[in-house]
Scaffold this motif. Structure first.
Motif, PDB file in Angstrom:
ATOM      1  N   SER B 264       0.915  -1.098  -0.517  1.00 15.82           N
ATOM      2  CA  SER B 264      -0.036   0.166   0.453  1.00 15.82           C
ATOM      3  C   SER B 264       1.179   1.299  -0.026  1.00 15.82           C
ATOM      4  N   GLY B 265       0.408   2.432  -0.735  1.00 15.57           N
ATOM      5  CA  GLY B 265       1.328   3.278   0.543  1.00 15.57           C
ATOM      6  C   GLY B 265       1.767   4.411  -1.167  1.00 15.57           C
ATOM      7  N   PRO B 266       2.164   4.747  -1.580  1.00 15.76           N
ATOM      8  CA  PRO B 266       3.103   5.180  -3.035  1.00 15.76           C
ATOM      9  C   PRO B 266       4.065   4.228  -3.259  1.00 15.76           C
ATOM     10  N   ARG B 267       4.096   4.102  -4.494  1.00 16.09           N
ATOM     11  CA  ARG B 267       4.793   2.940  -5.218  1.00 16.09           C
ATOM     12  C   ARG B 267       5.712   4.231  -6.466  1.00 16.09           C
ATOM     13  N   ASN B 268       7.110   4.546  -6.097  1.00 13.86           N
ATOM     14  CA  ASN B 268       7.055   5.271  -6.942  1.00 13.86           C
ATOM     15  C   ASN B 268       9.192   5.015  -7.063  1.00 13.86           C
ATOM     16  N   LEU B 269       9.919   4.341  -6.886  1.00  8.49           N
ATOM     17  CA  LEU B 269      11.203   3.482  -6.588  1.00  8.49           C
ATOM     18  C   LEU B 269      11.404   2.194  -6.853  1.00  8.49           C
ATOM     19  N   ASP B 270      11.946   1.699  -7.612  1.00 12.42           N
ATOM     20  CA  ASP B 270      12.111   0.171  -8.118  1.00 12.42           C
ATOM     21  C   ASP B 270      13.781   0.102  -7.344  1.00 12.42           C
ATOM     22  N   TRP B 271      13.528  -0.391  -5.741  1.00  9.78           N
ATOM     23  CA  TRP B 271      14.168  -0.605  -5.002  1.00  9.78           C
ATOM     24  C   TRP B 271      15.201  -2.038  -4.849  1.00  9.78           C
ATOM     25  N   PRO B 282      15.302  -4.878   3.011  1.00 15.39           N
ATOM     26  CA  PRO B 282      14.078  -4.298   3.061  1.00 15.39           C
ATOM     27  C   PRO B 282      14.100  -3.068   2.939  1.00 15.39           C
ATOM     28  N   TYR B 283      13.144  -2.722   2.172  1.00  8.81           N
ATOM     29  CA  TYR B 283      13.241  -1.232   1.457  1.00  8.81           C
ATOM     30  C   TYR B 283      13.631  -0.495   3.328  1.00  8.81           C
ATOM     31  N   ASP B 284      14.552   0.127   2.738  1.00 11.16           N
ATOM     32  CA  ASP B 284      14.459   1.737   3.065  1.00 11.16           C
ATOM     33  C   ASP B 284      15.440   2.967   2.568  1.00 11.16           C
ATOM     34  N   PRO B 285      14.374   3.941   2.995  1.00 10.18           N
ATOM     35  CA  PRO B 285      14.283   5.744   2.393  1.00 10.18           C
ATOM     36  C   PRO B 285      15.856   6.157   2.369  1.00 10.18           C
ATOM     37  N   ASN B 290      19.877   8.479   1.324  1.00 13.40           N
ATOM     38  CA  ASN B 290      21.212   8.935   1.672  1.00 13.40           C
ATOM     39  C   ASN B 290      22.240   7.994   2.104  1.00 13.40           C
ATOM     40  N   TRP B 291      22.506   7.446   0.160  1.00 10.56           N
ATOM     41  CA  TRP B 291      23.240   6.391   0.067  1.00 10.56           C
ATOM     42  C   TRP B 291      24.118   6.770   0.275  1.00 10.56           C
ATOM     43  N   THR B 292      24.669   7.741   0.235  1.00  8.25           N
ATOM     44  CA  THR B 292      26.417   8.549   0.432  1.00  8.25           C
ATOM     45  C   THR B 292      26.807   7.574   2.242  1.00  8.25           C
ATOM     46  N   CYS B 293      26.049   7.416   2.758  1.00  3.84           N
ATOM     47  CA  CYS B 293      26.755   7.380   4.138  1.00  3.84           C
ATOM     48  C   CYS B 293      26.246   5.930   4.708  1.00  3.84           C
ATOM     49  N   PHE B 294      26.115   4.899   3.318  1.00  8.37           N
ATOM     50  CA  PHE B 294      26.654   3.647   3.506  1.00  8.37           C
ATOM     51  C   PHE B 294      27.323   2.972   3.357  1.00  8.37           C
ATOM     52  N   LYS B 295      28.005   1.593   3.581  1.00 11.76           N
ATOM     53  CA  LYS B 295      29.211   1.505   2.782  1.00 11.76           C
ATOM     54  C   LYS B 295      28.667   0.441   1.793  1.00 11.76           C
ATOM     55  N   ASP B 296      27.512   0.041   1.823  1.00 11.24           N
ATOM     56  CA  ASP B 296      27.184  -0.863   0.590  1.00 11.24           C
ATOM     57  C   ASP B 296      26.924  -0.316  -1.461  1.00 11.24           C
ATOM     58  N   ASP B 363       7.574   7.684   8.051  1.00  6.68           N
ATOM     59  CA  ASP B 363       8.090   7.264   6.973  1.00  6.68           C
ATOM     60  C   ASP B 363       9.116   6.660   7.337  1.00  6.68           C
ATOM     61  N   VAL B 364      10.092   7.551   7.195  1.00  8.60           N
ATOM     62  CA  VAL B 364      11.474   7.699   7.603  1.00  8.60           C
ATOM     63  C   VAL B 364      12.761   6.992   8.755  1.00  8.60           C
ATOM     64  N   PRO B 365      12.917   5.861   8.754  1.00  8.34           N
ATOM     65  CA  PRO B 365      13.554   5.386   9.947  1.00  8.34           C
ATOM     66  C   PRO B 365      14.936   6.506  10.590  1.00  8.34           C
ATOM     67  N   LEU B 366      15.045   5.957  11.821  1.00  8.40           N
ATOM     68  CA  LEU B 366      16.793   6.702  12.059  1.00  8.40           C
ATOM     69  C   LEU B 366      17.703   6.525  11.350  1.00  8.40           C
ATOM     70  N   LEU B 367      18.542   7.426  10.554  1.00 10.97           N
ATOM     71  CA  LEU B 367      19.567   7.248   9.743  1.00 10.97           C
ATOM     72  C   LEU B 367      20.897   7.213  10.657  1.00 10.97           C
TER      73      LEU B 367
END
Lengths: 164, 554
Positions: B264-271, B282-285, B290-296, B363-367
Motif C-alpha cells: 500500500s502507499g506510494p509506489r514510485n521507486l525501484d528498490w 528490506p526497503y529503507d528510504p 542518503n546512500w552516501t552514508c552507507f558502505k554498500d 515514514d523515515v527510520p533513524l539514519l
C-alpha cells in the motif's frame, strides 16, 4: 568687463593661492577617478559583482540585488569603468565640472554605503577599519565643497562657456 | 588688450590638459615597469618557460573531423541532483528553469549539438524531470540494460549512486556507447580493473567527472610546477571542511516515496533493482536517498571529496598512484539523523530550524552513518620525496586552502594562485635580503583565467576580489560552468574519434585506486601499498590484501 556676467567679479574674490588650490583639489580627485576607471577598463578580468555581492551593512542586500543577473552585472561593470574614466577626464579638464562633480559625489556615496565604516558593521578586508569617516567620505566632502565653488571657471574649459 | 585677455582666458581654460598628458605618460610607464618586473620575476623565479604536459593535452588542437554537425544522442542514467546538473550543463532545462538569466548564459555558450534521447532512473519523479528537460525527445527506460540496447543512444552520462557507476559504465562500453561517469569512478577495487578493460577493449570515448580539470586558474599552478619555481616539493596538504546536515549527506527524503512492490502507499521507486547488485535488504528510504552514508553504496569521504582533491594534485604534479596509503578516521560529528515533520505533518529539510511542535517523521527510520565524517589519509611517493596529506572533517567549515610546500617557495590556492618565497630560500635570497620580497606576502600572485599574466595589483577593490577568488567565477559578468566545459571536451573527442579526454580512463584508474587505497587502509587498519608491476594493492609484506567484507568489498 562690465558687460560680462558677474563671474569675473566673483573670481576676483579669490586670491591666486586659493584659485590654485581649488583647481589642484579638482585635478587630483579627477586623477584618482581616471586611474580607478582606467584600471578597470584595462583589466580583462575585473568585475564589480564580487564586491557588491559581499557588501556588508544595512544596504548590503540592495547592492547584492543589483548584481542578481548577468545582464545587470554587465551594465554595472560598464557604468563603473566608463563612468569613473569619464568623470576623471572631465574633472581634470574642468569641463562640465558641475555635472561631473555631481556624478562623482554619487559614485562616492555608493562606495561609502556599500562598505559603511559604521560601528558594528563588519568591514571588508583591504580597506581597513575606520570609524564613520573613511577615505570615501572625505573625498565626497571634498567633491561637495568643489560643487559650491566655480572651480571649472577658474582653471578649466568651463571658463569658455561661462564667459560667452 | 582684449586679445591678451582671451589668450589668458584660454590658457586658464586649458590648464588641465597637460595633466591628462601626464596621466597618459605615467600610466604607460607604470605598465612598462610592472611588465618588466613581471618578466624579471618569472625569469629569475623559474627559469625559461616550460610547458606542463597536461597543458598540451588540455589545449590540444583536435584534428578536423567530419560529422561535426551531426547531433549526438545522449542517454541519461541517473537523473537525481547531479544528473539534473548534467542536463543543465548540456543546455537542457525544464521550462520553469529557463529564466532570462539562464537564457543569456546559454546564448553565451557554444552549442553542444546534443539531444537527450533516453533516460533511466529508479525514482519516477527524476525520470519525469529529465523527459521534460529533454523537451520531450527522451524516452524513459526501466533498466539501464534496456536503455543501452537502443540504437538512438550514442553516449551515456552515468550519474547514479556510486555502487552503480562501474556496472553501468562497463555495460555501456560493452554496448559501444561513449561514457561520461561521475566520480568516484567505482565503488570497490575489482570494478576498477573490469571497467578499464571494458573501456579499452571497446575503444569508446570515456570521461570521468572531475570537471574542475577545466578551471583555468590551475593552468598557472601547472606553469609554476613545470618551471620548478617551488624547488623540491616535500609536502602537499589538501582539505575538506563542511558543517551541515546536508554537507554530511543527511539529505531530504521526498515527501512521497515507496517501493514499486509495496502493498500500500506510494509506489514510485525501484528498490529491488537498486539493491540487486548488493546485499538484499528490506526497503529503507535512507539507503535509497542518503546512500552516501552507507558502505554498500558509497565510499564516503574518500570517494566523494578526497577523490576531487587527489585528482587535482595528480593533474598538477603528475604523480600517478602513490606507493602507499595510511588512513585514520572516525564518526564524531554527524553520527545519526532522525527526519522530522512539522506540526502539520509536512516534512522539514535537514538543515531547517526545528519549529515548535515538530515530531519524528513516521515514514523515515533513524539514519545511522556508516562512513566516518573525520578522515585523514597520508599518501607517500618516496621516489619523488613527497607526502600528500588529505585532512577532512564534516564538523567544521573553517576554510583551508590546498597548499604545496617547497624548498624555495610555497604555493597556495585561494581562488587564485599565490606563491610565497621561503624564508630560507637560496634562489630568492637576494630579493628577500633587499626586502623586495617578504615571506609573508605573495611573491607572485596569479589571478587571470588564461594563466598568462602575473598580477600587478591596483586598487583595494581588485585586491579584495582576488583574495576571495570571485574574479574567476564571474568573468565579464558571465559564470563559467566547468561541467559544461567537461561535456564539451568529451563531445569534441567523440567527434574527433580521440579517446584522450581531459579525464580519461587512465586518469580514472589512478583516481579510483588512490581513493580506494585510502578506504582499504581505513577499513583494515593497516598501511596499504601499491605494486606497480602487478597493479595490485598489497600489505607491507607484499602479500595481497586478503578479501574481507565489512560492508565494503575489496
Amino acid at each position: 568687463m562690465a558687460d560680462k556676467s558677474g563671474l569675473g567679479e566673483t573670481l576676483k574674490n579669490y586670491s591666486g593661492v586659493q584659485t590654485f588650490l581649488i583647481a589642484f583639489l579638482r585635478v587630483v580627485i579627477g586623477w584618482h577617478f581616471l586611474y580607478e576607471g582606467y584600471v578597470k577598463l584595462s583589466s580583462d578580468a575585473w568585475s564589480a559583482a564580487g564586491y557588491l555581492r559581499a557588501a556588508p551593512g544595512p544596504f548590503g542586500p540592495m547592492f547584492e540585488s543589483m548584481v542578481s543577473s548577468a545582464s545587470m552585472v554587465g551594465v554595472i561593470d560598464a557604468v563603473m569603468a566608463w563612468g569613473l574614466t569619464l568623470v576623471g577626464i572631465l574633472l581634470i579638464l574642468g569641463l562640465f565640472t558641475r555635472s561631473a562633480l555631481l556624478v562623482a559625489a554619487l559614485f562616492l556615496l555608493m562606495f561609502y554605503l556599500s562598505n559603511p565604516p559604521w560601528v558594528g558593521v563588519q568591514f571588508m578586508p583591504g580597506e581597513g577599519s575606520y570609524m564613520v569617516v573613511n577615505k570615501n567620505l572625505v573625498e565626497m566632502a571634498a567633491v561637495l565643497v568643489l560643487l559650491v565653488l566655480p572651480s571649472g571657471a577658474m582653471w578649466g574649459f568651463d571658463r569658455l562657456f561661462a564667459r560667452r | 588688450m582684449g586679445n591678451n585677455l582671451d589668450r589668458r582666458d584660454f590658457l586658464k581654460a586649458a590648464a588641465g590638459t597637460p595633466i591628462l598628458g601626464a596621466f597618459a605618460y605615467t600610466a604607460t610607464r607604470k605598465g612598462k615597469v610592472d611588465g618588466s618586473r613581471r618578466e624579471e620575476l618569472l625569469e629569475q623565479a623559474g627559469g625559461p618557460e616550460k610547458t606542463h604536459p597536461f597543458m598540451e593535452r588540455k589545449y590540444k588542437k583536435l584534428p578536423s573531423y567530419q560529422g561535426n554537425s551531426d547531433t549526438i544522442n545522449i542517454g541519461i542514467i541517473g537523473a537525481g541532483s547531479r544528473g539534473k546538473d548534467h542536463l543543465r550543463a548540456l543546455g537542457l532545462f525544464v521550462p520553469e528553469e529557463l529564466t532570462a538569466e539562464v537564457k543569456q548564459e546559454l546564448a553565451g555558450r557554444e552549442p553542444l549539438n546534443v539531444r537527450c534521447t533516453a533516460v533511466c532512473d529508479l525514482y519516477q519523479p527524476n525520470v519525469e524531470f529529465a523527459v521534460r528537460a529533454s523537451g520531450g525527445t527522451a524516452k524513459a527506460y526501466r533498466t539501464h540494460q534496456e536503455l543501452l540496447a537502443q540504437s538512438d543512444v550514442d553516449a551515456v552520462v552515468v550519474a547514479t549512486d556510486d555502487h552503480w557507476h562501474a556496472p553501468v559504465a562497463k555495460a555501456a562500453a560493452e554496448a559501444g556507447k561513449h561514457v561520461y561517469v561521475e566520480k568516484c569512478m567505482t565503488q570497490n577495487i575489482h570494478e576498477i580493473y573490469d571497467l578499464r578493460d571494458a573501456v579499452r577493449k571497446a575503444g569508446i570515448v570515456f570521461q570521468l567527472g572531475h570537471q574542475n580539470r577545466n578551471s583555468a586558474e590551475y593552468d598557472s599552478a601547472m606553469n609554476v610546477v613545470a618551471r620548478g619555481m617551488l624547488g623540491d616539493i616535500s609536502l602537499i596538504q589538501c582539505y575538506t571542511n563542511r558543517n551541515s546536515n546536508s554537507g554530511a549527506w543527511f539529505r531530504d527524503v521526498p515527501k512521497i516515496h515507496g517501493p514499486l512492490d509495496a502493498a500500500s502507499g506510494p509506489r514510485n521507486l525501484d528498490w529491488e533493482q537498486y539493491v540487486s547488485n548488493r546485499e538484499h535488504r528490506p526497503y529503507d528510504p535512507n539507503r535509497f536517498f542518503n546512500w552516501t552514508c552507507f558502505k554498500d553504496y558509497s565510499t564516503g569521504l574518500s570517494g566523494q571529496l578526497l577523490s576531487h582533491e587527489m585528482d587535482l594534485i595528480n593533474m598538477i604534479m603528475e604523480l600517478g598512484i602513490p606507493a602507499s596509503a595510511f588512513a585514520s578516521g572516525g564518526t564524531y560529528c554527524y553520527k545519526q539523523y532522525q527526519a522530522i515533520v512539522d506540526a502539520n505533518g509536512e516534512p522539514l529539510g535537514t538543515d531547517e530550524p526545528v519549529p515548535a511542535g515538530a515530531r519524528t517523521r513516521p515514514d523515515v527510520p533513524l539514519l545511522v552513518r556508516q562512513w566516518p565524517d573525520v578522515l585523514q589519509v597520508v599518501y607517500e611517493w618516496p621516489d619523488r620525496g613527497l607526502t600528500v596529506v588529505y585532512d577532512a572533517t564534516l564538523g567544521s567549515q573553517f576554510n583551508r586552502d590546498q597548499i604545496y610546500l617547497g624548498s624555495e617557495a610555497t604555493m597556495k590556492f585561494d581562488g587564485g594562485v599565490q606563491i610565497y618565497a621561503d624564508r630560507r630560500s637560496a634562489r630568492y635570497a637576494d630579493w628577500l635580503a633587499s626586502g623586495r620580497v617578504t615571506p609573508d606576502r605573495p611573491m607572485i600572485s596569479y589571478r587571470n583565467l588564461s594563466g598568462k599574466g602575473v598580477e600587478a595589483l591596483t586598487s583595494a577593490t581588485a585586491a579584495w576580489s582576488l583574495s576571495k577568488g570571485l574574479l574567476y567565477t564571474y568573468r565579464g559578468g558571465r559564470r563559467v560552468n566547468t561541467t559544461y566545459l567537461h561535456h564539451k571536451n568529451w563531445l569534441e573527442h567523440m567527434r574527433a574519434n580521440d579517446t584522450d579526454t581531459l579525464c580519461n580512463i587512465g586518469d580514472g584508474f589512478q583516481e579510483a585506486v588512490t581513493a580506494h587505497m585510502g578506504t582499504a587502509s581505513l577499513l583494515t587498519g593497516r598501511r596499504v601499498h601499491w605494486n606497480p608491476e602487478t597493479e595490485q594493492m598489497t600489505t607491507g609484506e607484499g602479500e595481497p590484501l586478503e578479501q574481507f567484507r565489512d560492508g565494503w568489498q575489496l
